[in-house]
Design a protein around this motif. Structure first.
Motif, PDB file in Angstrom:
ATOM      1  N   ALA A  21       0.826  -1.200   0.000  1.00 20.81           N
ATOM      2  CA  ALA A  21       0.000   0.000   0.000  1.00 20.81           C
ATOM      3  C   ALA A  21       0.863   1.255   0.000  1.00 20.81           C
ATOM      4  CB  ALA A  21      -0.932  -0.009   1.214  1.00 20.81           C
ATOM      5  N   GLU A  22       1.910   1.268   0.838  1.00 18.78           N
ATOM      6  CA  GLU A  22       2.790   2.434   0.890  1.00 18.78           C
ATOM      7  C   GLU A  22       3.695   2.502  -0.325  1.00 18.78           C
ATOM      8  OE1 GLU A  22       4.375   5.917   1.935  1.00 18.78           O
ATOM      9  OE2 GLU A  22       2.721   4.929   2.997  1.00 18.78           O
ATOM     10  N   ALA A  23       4.191   1.367  -0.793  1.00 12.32           N
ATOM     11  CA  ALA A  23       5.094   1.346  -1.946  1.00 12.32           C
ATOM     12  C   ALA A  23       4.429   1.952  -3.174  1.00 12.32           C
ATOM     13  CB  ALA A  23       5.535  -0.087  -2.231  1.00 12.32           C
ATOM     14  N   LYS A  24       3.177   1.630  -3.369  1.00 15.58           N
ATOM     15  CA  LYS A  24       2.443   2.152  -4.522  1.00 15.58           C
ATOM     16  C   LYS A  24       2.389   3.670  -4.484  1.00 15.58           C
ATOM     17  CE  LYS A  24      -1.889   1.570  -7.077  1.00 15.58           C
ATOM     18  NZ  LYS A  24      -3.206   0.874  -7.096  1.00 15.58           N
ATOM     19  N   ARG A  25       2.171   4.220  -3.284  1.00 17.10           N
ATOM     20  CA  ARG A  25       2.120   5.678  -3.148  1.00 17.10           C
ATOM     21  C   ARG A  25       3.468   6.320  -3.450  1.00 17.10           C
ATOM     22  NH1 ARG A  25      -1.667   4.339   1.089  1.00 17.10           N
ATOM     23  NH2 ARG A  25       0.027   4.028   2.604  1.00 17.10           N
ATOM     24  N   ASP A  26       4.555   5.583  -3.177  1.00 19.61           N
ATOM     25  CA  ASP A  26       5.900   6.129  -3.361  1.00 19.61           C
ATOM     26  C   ASP A  26       6.527   5.739  -4.700  1.00 19.61           C
ATOM     27  OD1 ASP A  26       6.320   7.660  -1.022  1.00 19.61           O
ATOM     28  OD2 ASP A  26       6.560   5.830   0.146  1.00 19.61           O
ATOM     29  N   GLY A  27       5.753   5.136  -5.592  1.00 24.14           N
ATOM     30  CA  GLY A  27       6.275   4.815  -6.916  1.00 24.14           C
ATOM     31  C   GLY A  27       7.119   3.560  -6.977  1.00 24.14           C
ATOM     32  N   LEU A  28       7.011   2.688  -5.966  1.00 21.71           N
ATOM     33  CA  LEU A  28       7.726   1.409  -5.963  1.00 21.71           C
ATOM     34  C   LEU A  28       6.723   0.328  -6.360  1.00 21.71           C
ATOM     35  CD1 LEU A  28      10.128  -0.443  -5.360  1.00 21.71           C
ATOM     36  CD2 LEU A  28       9.558  -0.299  -2.925  1.00 21.71           C
ATOM     37  N   HIS A  29       6.889  -0.222  -7.551  1.00 19.76           N
ATOM     38  CA  HIS A  29       5.880  -1.110  -8.135  1.00 19.76           C
ATOM     39  C   HIS A  29       6.229  -2.585  -7.900  1.00 19.76           C
ATOM     40  CE1 HIS A  29       4.109   2.370 -10.088  1.00 19.76           C
ATOM     41  NE2 HIS A  29       5.318   2.690 -10.535  1.00 19.76           N
ATOM     42  N   THR A  30       5.194  -3.393  -7.704  1.00 21.37           N
ATOM     43  CA  THR A  30       5.386  -4.828  -7.519  1.00 21.37           C
ATOM     44  C   THR A  30       5.557  -5.493  -8.870  1.00 21.37           C
ATOM     45  OG1 THR A  30       4.050  -4.825  -5.494  1.00 21.37           O
ATOM     46  CG2 THR A  30       4.387  -6.944  -6.591  1.00 21.37           C
ATOM     47  N   ALA A  31       6.750  -6.070  -9.092  1.00 22.93           N
ATOM     48  CA  ALA A  31       7.030  -6.732 -10.361  1.00 22.93           C
ATOM     49  C   ALA A  31       6.412  -8.120 -10.408  1.00 22.93           C
ATOM     50  CB  ALA A  31       8.546  -6.817 -10.577  1.00 22.93           C
ATOM     51  N   THR A  32       6.423  -8.830  -9.280  1.00 32.01           N
ATOM     52  CA  THR A  32       5.804 -10.145  -9.178  1.00 32.01           C
ATOM     53  C   THR A  32       5.585 -10.469  -7.714  1.00 32.01           C
ATOM     54  OG1 THR A  32       5.950 -12.479  -9.869  1.00 32.01           O
ATOM     55  CG2 THR A  32       7.983 -11.443  -9.107  1.00 32.01           C
ATOM     56  N   LEU A  33       4.602 -11.324  -7.428  1.00 37.95           N
ATOM     57  CA  LEU A  33       4.283 -11.733  -6.063  1.00 37.95           C
ATOM     58  C   LEU A  33       4.182 -13.246  -6.049  1.00 37.95           C
ATOM     59  CD1 LEU A  33       3.385 -11.204  -3.136  1.00 37.95           C
ATOM     60  CD2 LEU A  33       1.066 -10.834  -3.980  1.00 37.95           C
ATOM     61  N   LEU A  34       5.064 -13.894  -5.265  1.00 38.10           N
ATOM     62  CA  LEU A  34       5.161 -15.348  -5.263  1.00 38.10           C
ATOM     63  C   LEU A  34       5.088 -15.883  -3.841  1.00 38.10           C
ATOM     64  CD1 LEU A  34       8.226 -15.588  -7.676  1.00 38.10           C
ATOM     65  CD2 LEU A  34       5.827 -15.942  -8.291  1.00 38.10           C
ATOM     66  N   GLN A  35       4.509 -17.083  -3.700  1.00 36.75           N
ATOM     67  CA  GLN A  35       4.438 -17.722  -2.383  1.00 36.75           C
ATOM     68  C   GLN A  35       5.125 -19.072  -2.433  1.00 36.75           C
ATOM     69  OE1 GLN A  35       0.630 -17.706  -0.271  1.00 36.75           O
ATOM     70  NE2 GLN A  35       1.046 -19.770   0.474  1.00 36.75           N
ATOM     71  N   LEU A  36       6.006 -19.307  -1.465  1.00 33.80           N
ATOM     72  CA  LEU A  36       6.675 -20.588  -1.328  1.00 33.80           C
ATOM     73  C   LEU A  36       5.902 -21.471  -0.357  1.00 33.80           C
ATOM     74  CD1 LEU A  36      10.383 -19.397  -0.946  1.00 33.80           C
ATOM     75  CD2 LEU A  36       9.318 -20.368  -2.986  1.00 33.80           C
ATOM     76  N   GLY A  37       5.980 -22.776  -0.550  1.00 34.31           N
ATOM     77  CA  GLY A  37       5.373 -23.693   0.392  1.00 34.31           C
ATOM     78  C   GLY A  37       6.102 -23.657   1.721  1.00 34.31           C
ATOM     79  N   GLU A  38       5.412 -24.099   2.760  1.00 35.79           N
ATOM     80  CA  GLU A  38       5.989 -24.051   4.102  1.00 35.79           C
ATOM     81  C   GLU A  38       7.293 -24.834   4.176  1.00 35.79           C
ATOM     82  OE1 GLU A  38       4.741 -25.177   8.732  1.00 35.79           O
ATOM     83  OE2 GLU A  38       3.322 -25.458   7.082  1.00 35.79           O
ATOM     84  N   ARG A  39       7.374 -25.928   3.417  1.00 34.42           N
ATOM     85  CA  ARG A  39       8.589 -26.746   3.403  1.00 34.42           C
ATOM     86  C   ARG A  39       9.167 -26.803   1.993  1.00 34.42           C
ATOM     87  NH1 ARG A  39       5.088 -28.932   7.038  1.00 34.42           N
ATOM     88  NH2 ARG A  39       5.903 -29.369   9.134  1.00 34.42           N
ATOM     89  N   ALA A  40       9.252 -25.657   1.369  1.00 35.40           N
ATOM     90  CA  ALA A  40       9.744 -25.591  -0.008  1.00 35.40           C
ATOM     91  C   ALA A  40      11.179 -26.101  -0.105  1.00 35.40           C
ATOM     92  CB  ALA A  40       9.680 -24.158  -0.519  1.00 35.40           C
ATOM     93  N   GLY A  41      11.423 -26.984  -1.067  1.00 32.99           N
ATOM     94  CA  GLY A  41      12.770 -27.471  -1.308  1.00 32.99           C
ATOM     95  C   GLY A  41      13.504 -26.571  -2.275  1.00 32.99           C
ATOM     96  N   ASP A  42      14.768 -26.874  -2.487  1.00 35.22           N
ATOM     97  CA  ASP A  42      15.582 -26.042  -3.369  1.00 35.22           C
ATOM     98  C   ASP A  42      15.013 -25.942  -4.781  1.00 35.22           C
ATOM     99  OD1 ASP A  42      17.242 -25.565  -1.268  1.00 35.22           O
ATOM    100  OD2 ASP A  42      18.811 -26.960  -1.888  1.00 35.22           O
ATOM    101  N   PRO A  43      14.474 -27.019  -5.388  1.00 33.63           N
ATOM    102  CA  PRO A  43      13.906 -26.884  -6.741  1.00 33.63           C
ATOM    103  C   PRO A  43      12.775 -25.856  -6.808  1.00 33.63           C
ATOM    104  CG  PRO A  43      14.266 -29.193  -6.224  1.00 33.63           C
ATOM    105  CD  PRO A  43      14.487 -28.436  -4.950  1.00 33.63           C
ATOM    106  N   GLU A  44      11.887 -25.846  -5.773  1.00 33.64           N
ATOM    107  CA  GLU A  44      10.791 -24.874  -5.768  1.00 33.64           C
ATOM    108  C   GLU A  44      11.331 -23.456  -5.626  1.00 33.64           C
ATOM    109  OE1 GLU A  44       6.834 -23.653  -3.146  1.00 33.64           O
ATOM    110  OE2 GLU A  44       7.752 -25.633  -2.855  1.00 33.64           O
ATOM    111  N   VAL A  45      12.358 -23.275  -4.790  1.00 34.78           N
ATOM    112  CA  VAL A  45      12.957 -21.955  -4.617  1.00 34.78           C
ATOM    113  C   VAL A  45      13.630 -21.510  -5.909  1.00 34.78           C
ATOM    114  CG1 VAL A  45      14.686 -20.630  -3.351  1.00 34.78           C
ATOM    115  CG2 VAL A  45      13.252 -22.281  -2.136  1.00 34.78           C
TER     116      VAL A  45
END
Length: 383
Positions: free
Chosen positions: A192-216
């Motif tokens: 919310a604050e980043a948008k006001r300051d001109g800092l744009h979200t390029a991508t938003l990703l979620q890792l699994g709770e026990r993500a392994g190296d391949p997922e990362v």
């Protein structure tokens, strides 16, 4: 499930048998006041919980050395310790145990998911809790017995975004999170604050709770394609360290922004050699070495435990002293007597001045931006 229930019932029976009517009673002419402590002391977040516990124990020792009196009676504080393992279900079991034991107050939990699960229980049972959990949903105007000791994500996420945009001059951020309630609160306020300051979200990703190296690695591939200036990681230390290691292997020299969980010496233990792009974190309060009382606390902690205080020790230390002051002023360790004093009082602690608004959030929440560099947390700005 049956085994879990039996374990819970046995644990509760042992706890209550040992503590029947234990919250406040006279022993040898001394008023014994028992406080509960709950945070993860094992598992991935165990280092943070141990740090918090150490801070609380130092405060208990200090109060007990001061010949404190409540309503003219000498008092001794004791701490009942429970490991909630960052598990909301276990946290709820502990909340019921503490309520049945009639502890005067509870320090913790620090995990937002656990705090959100237990806040209603403690409030309904009229057991005051002092938590550092940062998700804004932990505190509510109708929760008379829930207090936040530190800055909320509203403060930390907003000010981290301001620093990233206005000082570090980043324009595009890739956000990676672990799906926790802590992460959600930080991301929402940051975006919310980043948008006001001109800092744009390029991508938003979620890792699994026990993500392994391949997922990362797969997530980092998507990050690379989005061409950001910086990564914001929202979550806890183990995955942040894993992400930094994979970034190093993939030769991605992007800087990382992070919340208060990463303002931790545990980050150096797990990822000291993988911070080439720069790691910046935000923590509630004034940094310890910048205030005289904080420096004294840090030295005392170092002497006692052989290492510097980490993220939450000072807040839990302050929490014990804050409770003691409220009880002394109220002349009682009964929650219905001292909670109104706590709610309207003002107490100057190590890293913050504790004065609460209608939701029992801090009225004035300073935050500190730090950089993890050369094995140390270096404060850059406080606002």
């Amino acid at each position: 499930m049956r085994r879990r229930l039996l374990r819970s019932l046995l644990g509760s029976w042992l706890f209550i048998s040992a503590c029947a009517a234990c919250a406040q009673d006279m022993v040898g002419g001394v008023l014994r006041v028992q406080l509960g402590f709950t945070s993860p002391l094992s598992g991935a977040q165990g280092a943070g919980g141990t740090d918090a516990l150490n801070g609380a124990r130092l405060a208990i020792e200090r109060v007990n050395q001061q010949d404190m009196r409540i309503d003219g009676k000498p008092v001794r504080f004791e701490l009942l310790v429970k490991d909630d393992q960052a598990d909301p279900e276990l946290g709820m079991e502990i909340a019921q145990e503490f309520a049945r034991a009639k502890v005067s107050a509870v320090l913790g939990p620090f995990n937002s998911g656990v705090a959100m699960a237990v806040a209603k229980i403690y409030n309904r049972r009229r057991v005051p809790i002092l938590t550092v959990a940062s998700n804004p949903a932990v505190t509510r105007a109708d929760y008379d017995y829930v207090f936040r000791l530190g800055a909320s994500d509203g403060d930390m996420g907003r000010k981290l975004a301001q620093y990233a945009a206005r000082v570090l001059k980043f324009k595009r951020v890739a956000i990676i999170n672990d799906g926790s309630d802590y992460a959600k609160g930080l991301i929402n306020e940051f975006q919310a604050e980043a948008k006001r300051d001109g800092l744009h979200t390029a991508t938003l990703l979620q890792l699994g709770e026990r993500a392994g190296d391949p997922e990362v690695r797969s997530a980092l591939g998507l990050v690379r394609e989005s061409n950001p200036d910086v990564i914001l990681f929202a979550g806890y230390v183990p995955q942040a360290a894993q992400l930094l290691r994979e970034m190093s292997r993939e030769k991605m020299a992007l800087p990382m922004l992070a919340g208060d969980a990463q303002c931790s010496t545990e980050m150096f233990r797990l990822a000291a050699n993988y911070m080439g792009g720069g790691v910046y974190c935000v923590q509630g309060g004034v940094w310890l070495t910048r205030v005289a009382d904080g420096a004294v606390f840090a030295a005392t902690y170092q002497n006692r435990y052989g290492r510097p205080p980490d993220v939450y020790a000072a807040s839990f230390y302050d929490g014990v002293l804050l409770l003691a002051q409220a009880m002394k002023t109220a002349g009682s360790a009964q929650p219905e007597r001292f909670v109104p004093v706590l709610a309207r009082g003002r107490y100057k602690g190590i890293t913050a001045t504790y004065e609460f608004d209608a939701k029992h959030d801090l009225k004035d929440s300073d935050v500190t931006i730090l950089r993890l560099k050369d094995g140390a947390l270096v404060p850059l700005a406080n606002f």
